[in-house]
Design a protein around this motif. Structure first.
Motif, short mmCIF file in Angstrom:
data_model
loop_
_atom_site.label_atom_id
_atom_site.label_comp_id
_atom_site.label_asym_id
_atom_site.label_seq_id
_atom_site.Cartn_x
_atom_site.Cartn_y
_atom_site.Cartn_z
N UNK A 99 -30.45 16.98 -27.70
CA UNK A 99 -29.96 18.32 -27.42
C UNK A 99 -30.40 18.84 -26.07
N UNK A 100 -31.47 18.26 -25.51
CA UNK A 100 -32.01 18.67 -24.21
C UNK A 100 -31.62 17.67 -23.12
N UNK A 101 -31.61 16.40 -23.47
CA UNK A 101 -31.31 15.34 -22.49
C UNK A 101 -30.26 14.39 -23.06
N UNK A 102 -29.02 14.86 -23.21
CA UNK A 102 -27.98 14.01 -23.83
C UNK A 102 -27.62 12.79 -23.01
N UNK A 103 -28.03 12.77 -21.74
CA UNK A 103 -27.68 11.64 -20.88
C UNK A 103 -28.55 10.40 -21.16
N UNK A 104 -29.66 10.57 -21.89
CA UNK A 104 -30.52 9.44 -22.18
C UNK A 104 -29.86 8.51 -23.20
N UNK A 105 -30.19 7.24 -23.11
CA UNK A 105 -29.64 6.23 -24.02
C UNK A 105 -30.67 5.94 -25.11
N UNK A 106 -30.26 6.09 -26.35
CA UNK A 106 -31.13 5.75 -27.48
C UNK A 106 -31.04 4.25 -27.73
N UNK A 107 -32.19 3.58 -27.68
CA UNK A 107 -32.21 2.14 -27.88
C UNK A 107 -32.18 1.84 -29.38
N UNK A 108 -31.47 0.81 -29.74
CA UNK A 108 -31.29 0.47 -31.15
C UNK A 108 -32.48 -0.35 -31.64
#
Length: 338
Positions: free
Chosen positions: A286-295
């Protein structure tokens, strides 16, 4: 009055009484007895002087006491001098590490602490009778939970309660709610103090995140084994609170640790600017939507509680905010509060 709103650290809820030191007792017994007689007959006098006395006793110096109280060092010195003149006894000796209580001071510490307890009890009773949804509410918590979760979601509360002012106090260690250092605490872990009311908001799940610029430069890890070849950013709070050794197993002896910090904001910026892979709560999107969540499910979870004090919990403005925070947590259960 110069010290009308001073806050003094007290025992309990995070404060630990310094270990007793062996000191040479060179203060005449007659002087101590004379001072004790004055206390019995006249009392300790001005409460502001007494709370300054307790702050110096607990902190060990005029400068640290002034910092705790939000006062100047000259004010602290002047109030100690006033109390010494009233009691007719010297209260502190200067030594290499700061100010050391004299035998006369130690003889009245317990009475001063009782005076402190009574003053705080009166204040809490008056506070508890306030049923107006206006005024300030002090909320304490870690930098991450306040700055990255609570603050971005406060505008609807502001619209519903425009006369409530929220004061945020960033603190990694628990503040003393009984002394009204804060009204509401958002804490990872449930406190044991029976005077506190704990409401479990849920479990905050954390995951590994990276900036697209970092992944373009270094590639995306597909397994925990791949992480050995990547830069990992360390947050000291994660490490210290990792009772299950989830984060420690990854960090210990890791070859690439370009950053170590205790600041959640600095940590987030480091991840956003591509310094390495970081462990972040799932609500960070919600604050940094540009980050990629690693699986890669690392399995790092923290229990989040909202804590208030029994004597102030019924205050209308506190209830308004606690109910709002509870609703926020319930709305997030499907995503990052699990």
């Amino acid at each position: 009055m110069e010290c009308a709103n001073l806050q003094v650290p007290r025992r309990g809820d995070g404060y630990q009484t310094p270990a007793k030191r062996s000191v040479h007792n060179d203060q005449p017994a007659s002087e101590i007895r004379s001072m004790q007689k004055r206390v019995r007959e006249l009392g300790l006098g001005d409460w502001d002087d007494v709370r300054v006395f307790l702050a110096v006793t607990r902190s060990g110096s005029f400068s640290r006491a002034a910092e705790m109280l939000g006062a100047t060092q000259s004010t602290v010195s002047r109030r100690i001098q006033s109390l010494e003149e009233r009691l007719g006894a010297k209260l502190f000796d200067r030594h290499a590490q700061g100010m050391r209580p004299t035998p006369a001071a130690r003889a009245v510490i317990r009475r001063a602490e009782l005076m402190e307890t009574q003053a705080q009890s009166i204040e809490r009773a008056l506070v508890g009778s306030d049923m107006e949804t206006q005024g300030s509410v002090r909320v304490t918590g870690t930098e991450g939970i306040l700055s990255c979760w609570l603050v971005p979601r406060l505008q609807p509360f502001r619209e519903d309660f425009p006369e409530i002012r929220i004061e945020l106090i960033i603190a990694d260690k628990p503040l003393n709610l009984g002394a009204r250092e804060a009204d509401i605490a958002l804490r990872f872990g449930e406190p044991a103090d029976p005077r506190l009311i704990s409401r479990e908001l849920g479990q905050v799940h954390f995951g590994l995140f990276a900036a697209r610029t970092y992944l373009e430069r270094c590639g995306q890890p597909e397994s925990f084994t791949d992480l050995r070849d990547h830069a990992i950013l360390n947050h000291s709070n994660y490490y210290d609170a990792d009772t299950d050794d989830v984060w420690r197993r990854l960090i210990d002896d890791h070859a690439q640790l370009p950053l170590h910090t205790n600041s959640s904001i600095s940590y987030l910026h480091a991840v956003r600017h591509g310094l390495g892979i970081g462990l972040l709560p799932l609500y960070i999107d919600g604050v940094a939507p540009e980050l990629v969540s690693l699986d890669l499910n690392i399995g790092y979870v923290r229990d989040l509680f909202m804590v208030t004090h029994r004597e102030t919990d019924k205050r209308a403005r506190i209830q308004a905010l606690t109910q709002y925070v509870k609703t926020l947590a319930e709305q997030g259960l499907h995503h990052w509060f699990l």
